[in-house]
Design an enzyme around this catalytic site. Structure first.
Site, PDB file in Angstrom:
ATOM      1  N   ASN A  26     110.748  73.320  45.413  1.00 36.42           N
ATOM      2  CA  ASN A  26     109.650  73.316  46.386  1.00 36.42           C
ATOM      3  C   ASN A  26     108.920  74.654  46.441  1.00 36.42           C
ATOM      4  O   ASN A  26     107.716  74.705  46.704  1.00 36.42           O
ATOM      5  CB  ASN A  26     110.185  72.970  47.776  1.00 36.42           C
ATOM      6  CG  ASN A  26     110.194  71.475  48.030  1.00 36.42           C
ATOM      7  OD1 ASN A  26     109.378  70.736  47.483  1.00 36.42           O
ATOM      8  ND2 ASN A  26     111.113  71.022  48.866  1.00 36.42           N
ATOM      9  N   CYS A  84     118.901  66.688  48.174  1.00 35.81           N
ATOM     10  CA  CYS A  84     117.902  66.718  47.091  1.00 35.81           C
ATOM     11  C   CYS A  84     117.680  68.125  46.564  1.00 35.81           C
ATOM     12  O   CYS A  84     116.903  68.320  45.621  1.00 35.81           O
ATOM     13  CB  CYS A  84     116.574  66.125  47.571  1.00 35.81           C
ATOM     14  SG  CYS A  84     116.404  64.359  47.227  1.00 35.81           S
ATOM     15  N   PHE A  85     118.286  69.133  47.192  1.00 33.95           N
ATOM     16  CA  PHE A  85     118.286  70.504  46.692  1.00 33.95           C
ATOM     17  C   PHE A  85     116.888  71.096  46.562  1.00 33.95           C
ATOM     18  O   PHE A  85     116.615  71.888  45.662  1.00 33.95           O
ATOM     19  CB  PHE A  85     119.025  70.574  45.346  1.00 33.95           C
ATOM     20  CG  PHE A  85     120.241  69.709  45.302  1.00 33.95           C
ATOM     21  CD1 PHE A  85     121.367  70.059  46.016  1.00 33.95           C
ATOM     22  CD2 PHE A  85     120.238  68.514  44.603  1.00 33.95           C
ATOM     23  CE1 PHE A  85     122.476  69.235  46.021  1.00 33.95           C
ATOM     24  CE2 PHE A  85     121.333  67.683  44.605  1.00 33.95           C
ATOM     25  CZ  PHE A  85     122.466  68.044  45.319  1.00 33.95           C
ATOM     26  N   CYS A  86     116.001  70.679  47.464  1.00 30.32           N
ATOM     27  CA  CYS A  86     114.628  71.193  47.503  1.00 30.32           C
ATOM     28  C   CYS A  86     113.893  70.976  46.189  1.00 30.32           C
ATOM     29  O   CYS A  86     112.990  71.737  45.838  1.00 30.32           O
ATOM     30  CB  CYS A  86     114.614  72.682  47.868  1.00 30.32           C
ATOM     31  SG  CYS A  86     115.365  73.059  49.454  1.00 30.32           S
ATOM     32  N   ASN A  87     114.287  69.943  45.461  1.00 28.89           N
ATOM     33  CA  ASN A  87     113.634  69.623  44.193  1.00 28.89           C
ATOM     34  C   ASN A  87     113.253  68.146  44.206  1.00 28.89           C
ATOM     35  O   ASN A  87     113.937  67.310  43.615  1.00 28.89           O
ATOM     36  CB  ASN A  87     114.567  69.924  43.015  1.00 28.89           C
ATOM     37  CG  ASN A  87     113.843  69.938  41.681  1.00 28.89           C
ATOM     38  OD1 ASN A  87     112.940  69.143  41.444  1.00 28.89           O
ATOM     39  ND2 ASN A  87     114.238  70.840  40.809  1.00 28.89           N
TER      40      ASN A  87
END
Length: 1007
Positions: free
Chosen positions: A243, A522-525
């Site tokens: 992100n 989602c691991f900022c992805n």
């Protein structure tokens, strides 16, 4: 003469004899005095010789063709608790044999050999000189845990922290903008660190600058904010970007002023495959949008390594783009890549590179760098508007005039840099370069662990049915064969034996119980997450409507996962960590139904809800059947057993069930206690009167108040376990909510008073709930004595927030639910709830609690029963406590009625029986592990519950309820009839009261 010679010989012999006698006597005395020491030394020497022989054999077998010398300073100790476990040693040897010899995996003998060395020399006294370098000494906090979240943040070693501390103690630093000797020395240190960073990444001489930032995100933000956007510019980026890189898109759109089709262009990950055809596809996309206007620059951003899957993207693309399109500058997000891999700025002269140092060596946090090619920075980072201290040569206050400093680092670093943490960076680089022998050793070590772990995960199958179901699905673009294409990250989800997915939140919960720490979500992805999980835009929009946001617990929606599980390795991980993780998967998920509630079904009607279930058997929340008032016991039970129950236990339980078939159970199930929890996550109030009023949201005053932080998020015991020590009481006679806590004055709040400050941003389980905040102008009273010993307690309390602050030690506020709030139940949208998580009512069974405690005591043989006295009905924070009957029989009910004992004993009653529906099992979290007496977090009872009380992957205990209706008892009819909606509606004009005690009668069961 002969006699003389003989005399001399005799004399000499006597002297020799005398000398030997004295010497032997002294030697024996010494030996007697040091007998134990000599024995120990002999034993140690023997052990050392044996161990050395073993090690020589091992090293000769495993280490024949060494290419890299063993780094003697790095000893990674497995410290396996199962040294005698043959299975462990067999797996360990298999791992070493494969990854120390087979060059196709890219492994060269280094860190793993040290690990082997330390493993077999663990008890070798000659190895004491290396003790300060083993894992236990360097990472003592990892002794009992497995840390697998290095992609988020790796760990700092004790040597690193000690060296930093030593420097801070012995050296003096000050603001590098000062020109006194200390300031000049500090500036020299900072500049030296800049050079160290450039040397570490092999930057060409004087072609790059280091701009210190607060982290990789800040570095990316600066590029987007300062970039020379024009109307002809375009922002290209990989879909599988963090992100923080995607956020640059907003600068591009704002500056360019175009639509999504003209301002930016996402590039699918498929195009990044390392071959000429795919490179040509990317180059063609850029070429189609390339502007011949020499004044326009575009930006191409992508990660060196995907933080979601660990896929490494081709670095050669940097050269290809720069060569063909020099006006398209390349930005590399290298935060994930350089944590365990090298990067060469001479070989891949990227225009802009961003990093975070805590991902490389754990400490310090809050420091990153933007590494800029000087030529690109001078031409493209030109839109900086703001200037500050340290960034200008001269400025004027009277008019708009200033002159920037000439160097990029001085011009782009606003204010005083974080010089103390910057100076600490050198000790992190020393760890990598000196103690570990370089980052390439780290890459090979972590990649070997990653490969092995991935292979072992893919070997796991559910094997309890004819069609084998693989346990794990791994999300990746490659086969983990090449360390230049894959990093030390494994992203996956777990299948249940029926082919459905476990929710990642449940996986994380079980992992934490096993002291394994990983990452979920989602691991900022979003690009990688949505792509691998096959989530469409429509899915994402629906998830948002359903209340799902980042970091919440909604892991499965509409049958699809909303995220996944990620493990990642650092240099301090070893084989033992992988071994424990694989065993965790085996013991917690393989043939998962063996952890489920076992199903007990009845073919006949039963009386008074008495579903007679053995104390040792738990029943499923998916049972069903019909109940009536006839019959007096249990008949014809059919038991569905898990195929994986051990034979001995199965026979024992079958025998017990057979005994139950012929047993007439006369136990009476009663609602024995009612608890309300006026302030969410504080202790409960027991109803001491014989009745309590029901309101549309549940029990009156239940969870009507909550405590929030300064961001408007509610605070629970998982965040602050000390909340358990705040006692609550509802005083109806005096119209007071009373709060007490140890060493604090008693706080009383009028029940009839509503605060005047509206506050509508309270976040509860993803919902925004309207609330009224108690501010400085709101009224409260404090008594003159404290709730605990000591009398003085909290001192002067001017308002409620001050009382909370003095006890909790954190600034927070009390909020009351607005009367206009009509939040709907999570499990039944037809019912209202206050600040409760899911439902208006929660029921538990004392018999179930008792059974759970027996299991805990049995599973913890080293403890004494009194150690678990703190686990009680209060641990589960239920509203309704029932007694009588059998453990877990509450799982069977779909509907029941509560009949006041007064009603049961008389022919006339002023109130009617109340009907409640069971609307779902209560999914348990670590909240139940809070010791309600001490205000601290424990491991039980969730750990034991997880071993036998799962349903659909969730750990369950207790039942969610809603109020269905009241029953009109009509003497002219034999059947119970429900009141109409008008008659049964809960309102002030038609109050409904629940009595204690009440007899519980089952109306229907669940299938």
């Amino acid at each position: 003469m002969l006699i003389f010679i003989i005399s001399i010989i005799i004399t000499i012999a006597s002297i020799i004899f005398l000398f030997e006698t004295v010497f032997n006597k002294n030697s024996n005395t010494i030996n007697n005095n040091n007998n134990s020491n000599n024995n120990n030394n002999n034993n140690n020497n023997n052990n050392n010789n044996n161990n050395n022989n073993k090690n020589n054999i091992k090293e000769n077998n495993i280490d024949k063709n060494k290419e890299i010398k063993i780094k003697e300073k790095l000893i990674l100790n497995n410290n396996d608790p199962k040294e005698n476990d043959l299975k462990y040693k067999e797996e360990f040897n298999n791992f070493l044999n494969k990854f120390s010899k087979n060059q196709e995996y890219g492994y060269k003998d280094n860190l793993i050999d040290n690990e082997l060395r330390n493993h077999y020399n663990n008890n070798n006294n000659n190895n004491n000189n290396n003790n300060n370098n083993n894992k236990d000494d360097q990472f003592p906090k990892l002794k009992d845990i497995v840390y697998l979240d290095h992609a988020a943040s790796t760990l700092a070693s004790m040597n690193q922290i000690e060296e930093i501390s030593k420097e801070l103690k012995n050296s003096m630093f000050c603001n590098p903008h000062s020109v006194n000797p200390i300031g000049l020395k500090t500036k020299e240190e900072v500049d030296s660190i800049r050079e160290n960073i450039l040397n570490y990444f092999n930057a060409p001489y004087r072609q790059y600058s280091v701009i210190f930032t607060s982290g990789c995100t800040d570095s990316l933000k600066k590029v987007g904010e300062y970039f020379a956007w024009t109307k002809n510019s375009k922002f290209y980026y990989s879909l599988e970007s963090h992100n923080s890189l995607l956020g640059i898109r907003e600068y591009a759109c704002e500056s360019i002023g175009g639509s999504s089709t003209t301002s930016f262009q996402p590039i699918p990950s498929l195009y990044f495959k390392c071959n000429n055809n795919q490179f040509n596809d990317i180059l063609e996309i850029i070429g189609n949008n390339d502007d011949n206007n020499n004044e326009s620059y575009s930006l191409f951003g992508y990660p060196g390594q995907c933080n979601y899957s660990g896929t490494k993207y081709p670095l050669e693309l940097i050269n290809r783009i720069q060569k063909k399109y020099p006006k398209c500058k390349v930005l590399l997000d290298a935060a994930s890549l350089v944590s365990t891999s090298s990067f060469d700025l001479t070989k891949y002269p990227v225009d802009f590179m961003t990093i975070s140092f805590y991902k490389m060596f754990g400490y310090p946090t809050g420091i990153g760098a933007l590494i800029v090619k000087n030529d690109s920075g001078e031409k493209c980072l030109i839109n900086k508007k703001y200037f500050s201290g340290g960034t200008v040569n001269v400025s004027m206050a009277q008019e708009r005039f200033h002159v920037d400093r000439p160097s990029l680092s001085e011009r782009l670093e606003d204010g005083t840099i974080n010089f103390m943490n910057i100076i600490s960076l050198k000790h992190g680089f020393n760890i990598i370069n000196n103690q570990l022998g370089g980052i390439d050793n780290v890459k090979l070590h972590t990649f070997s662990l990653t490969q092995y772990c991935k292979e072992e995960m893919l070997k796991l199958y559910h094997s309890d049915n004819s069609k084998q179901q693989q346990l794990c699905i791994i999300y990746s673009d490659n086969h983990f064969k090449d360390s230049s294409k894959q990093g030390s990250i494994i992203n996956f989800n777990i299948f249940r034996s029926n082919g459905e997915l476990f929710g990642y939140n449940q996986v994380e919960k079980l992992a934490s119980l096993s002291s394994i720490y990983l990452r979920t979500g989602c691991f900022c992805n979003p690009g990688a997450c949505h792509g691998y999980l096959n989530l469409s835009k429509k899915d994402i929009e629906q998830h948002l409507k359903d209340g799902h946001v980042c970091w919440d617990s909604k892991d499965i929606l509409n049958g699809k996962p909303t995220g996944s599980v990620r493990i990642s390795f650092g240099y301090m991980n070893n084989f033992n960590d992988v071994y424990k993780f694989i065993n965790f998967l085996k013991s917690n998920f393989i043939n998962d139904h063996k952890f489920e509630k076992e199903v007990i079904k009845s073919n006949k009607k039963i009386n008074n809800n008495l579903c007679d279930i053995s104390d040792n058997i738990s029943c499923s929340g998916s049972c069903g059947g019909s109940c009536g008032s006839s019959g007096s016991g249990i008949e014809d039970y059919q038991v569905q057993y898990s195929n994986n129950i051990k034979e001995e236990k199965e026979e024992e339980e079958k025998e017990e069930i057979e005994n139950l078939k012929n047993e007439k159970d006369n136990d009476e199930v009663l609602l024995s206690e009612i608890y309300i929890y006026p302030v969410k996550s504080c202790s409960g109030h027991k109803v001491v009167n014989d009745k309590w009023e029901l309101v549309p949201s549940g029990l009156k005053y239940d969870r009507e108040w909550t405590i929030i932080d300064q961001s408007g998020n509610y605070i629970n015991q998982k965040k602050l376990p000390i909340l358990a020590l705040i006692q609550t009481e509802i005083d109806l006679i005096n119209d007071k909510l009373i709060l007490t806590a140890p060493e604090m004055k008693v706080l009383s709040i009028p029940l009839s008073y509503y605060p005047i400050s509206a506050f509508d941003q309270i976040q509860v389980c993803g919902d925004k709930v309207d609330g009224l905040l108690y501010g400085d102008k709101d009224f409260s009273n404090t008594s003159g004595s404290s709730a605990g010993s000591g009398g003085g307690g909290g001192g002067n309390i001017d308002n409620i927030s001050e009382w909370l602050y003095q006890f909790i030690g954190k600034r927070c506020y009390l909020v009351r639910k607005s009367p206009e709030s009509h939040r709907k139940s999570k499990v039944d949208s037809s019912n209202e709830i206050s600040f409760a998580n899911e439902s208006p009512y929660l029921l538990i069974n004392e018999e179930s609690v008792s059974d759970l405690k027996k299991r805990i005591i049995k599973d913890n043989p080293d403890s004494v029963p009194s150690d678990w006295n703190w686990i009680s009905k209060h641990s589960f924070r239920a509203n309704f406590i029932i007694t009588g009957g059998k453990a877990y029989q509450e799982d069977l009910w779909s509907q029941f009625q509560l009949i006041s004992k007064q009603q049961n004993d008389t022919t006339q009653s002023s109130s009617s029986p109340l009907v409640f529906n069971s609307v779902g099992d209560c999914n348990r979290c670590k909240m139940i592990c809070i010791n309600q007496k001490m205000g601290i977090e424990e491991r039980e009872p969730l750990s034991t519950l997880a071993s036998y009380r799962r349903s659909g992957g969730k750990i369950i205990f207790g039942q969610h309820l809603n109020f269905a209706d009241s029953i009109k008892r009509n003497n002219s009819h034999t059947n119970d009839t429900a009141l109409s909606s008008n008659e049964s509606s809960i309102s002030s004009s038609n109050p409904i009261f629940l009595h204690v005690p009440s007899k519980l009668k089952v109306l229907s069961e669940r299938y």
